[in-house]
Scaffold this motif. Structure first.
Motif, short mmCIF file in Angstrom:
data_model
loop_
_atom_site.label_atom_id
_atom_site.label_comp_id
_atom_site.label_asym_id
_atom_site.label_seq_id
_atom_site.Cartn_x
_atom_site.Cartn_y
_atom_site.Cartn_z
N TRP A 11 64.44 12.65 12.00
CA TRP A 11 64.98 13.73 11.18
C TRP A 11 64.01 14.04 10.04
O TRP A 11 63.41 13.13 9.46
N LYS A 12 63.87 15.31 9.71
CA LYS A 12 63.06 15.70 8.56
C LYS A 12 63.73 15.26 7.28
O LYS A 12 63.07 14.86 6.33
N ASP A 13 65.06 15.37 7.23
CA ASP A 13 65.82 15.00 6.05
C ASP A 13 67.01 14.14 6.47
O ASP A 13 68.05 14.66 6.87
N ASP A 14 66.86 12.81 6.38
CA ASP A 14 67.92 11.89 6.80
C ASP A 14 69.23 12.12 6.05
O ASP A 14 70.30 11.88 6.57
N ASN A 16 70.84 14.70 5.28
CA ASN A 16 71.71 15.76 5.79
C ASN A 16 72.41 15.39 7.09
O ASN A 16 73.13 16.20 7.65
N HIS A 17 72.19 14.19 7.57
CA HIS A 17 72.76 13.80 8.86
C HIS A 17 73.67 12.59 8.67
O HIS A 17 73.22 11.48 8.45
N ASN A 50 67.73 20.46 17.08
CA ASN A 50 67.24 21.66 16.43
C ASN A 50 65.81 21.37 15.97
O ASN A 50 65.58 20.49 15.14
N ASP A 52 63.94 22.76 13.97
CA ASP A 52 63.71 22.91 12.54
C ASP A 52 64.14 21.68 11.74
O ASP A 52 63.77 21.53 10.58
N GLU A 53 64.95 20.81 12.35
CA GLU A 53 65.48 19.65 11.64
C GLU A 53 64.76 18.34 11.97
O GLU A 53 65.08 17.31 11.39
N VAL A 54 63.81 18.39 12.90
CA VAL A 54 63.15 17.15 13.32
C VAL A 54 61.63 17.27 13.23
O VAL A 54 61.07 18.35 13.34
N GLU A 55 61.02 16.12 13.00
CA GLU A 55 59.57 16.00 13.10
C GLU A 55 59.30 15.34 14.44
O GLU A 55 59.96 14.36 14.81
#
Length: 149
Positions: A11-14, A16-17, A50, A52-55
């Protein structure tokens, strides 16, 4: 991205999950232009990621690699192997990138480590045998309350 491309992802931003990484393998495959995590084994809406949400980190394309038998991955450099196994599928394929060759340093390190592990298991078995032999002596002498094996 091509069909059957394999990526490792996070995740790009942990924050938010809520589920974070629960029920995800962090290995995904491209199918019909979308990224799908491989944990569920079936390409479901829940496993779709998505972009946009993952690296993502490209590992290889399944069609461009060779399937290995489990255990033979120990002959190759880690960067030449794409291991699809995860906690929900220990039998998932292991791939070798085309052109990769067995690596003497990797094979030697694996063999030396395997020797050490087997020696530890042998010592543990010897200790267990000794404890059981002591227990047999206690049992034979009627000292049953002293036996804990």
């Amino acid at each position: 991205m091509r069909e059957q491309d394999v990526y490792r992802w996070q995740w790009k931003d942990d924050h938010n999950h809520l589920a974070s990484y629960c029920c995800y393998s962090q290995i995904c495959v491209v199918w019909k232009g979308e990224l799908y995590d491989t944990y569920c084994g079936v390409l479901t809406e829940r496993s779709r990621l998505n972009q946009d949400e993952v690296e993502i980190e490209f590992l290889g394309n399944q069609d461009d690699m060779i399937k290995l038998l489990a255990g033979s991955e120990n002959y190759y450099r880690p960067e030449d192997v794409v291991d699809m196994r995860h906690p929900n599928n220990r039998r998932a394929p292991i791939y070798l990138k085309r052109g990769a060759e067995r690596d003497a340093d990797v094979m030697l390190a694996w063999a030396l480590n395997a020797i050490e592990e087997n020696q530890m298991q042998a010592r543990a078995a010897q200790n267990r045998i000794k404890a059981l032999q002591d227990a047999v002596k206690l049992i034979e002498s009627g000292r049953l309350e002293e036996v804990y094996v």
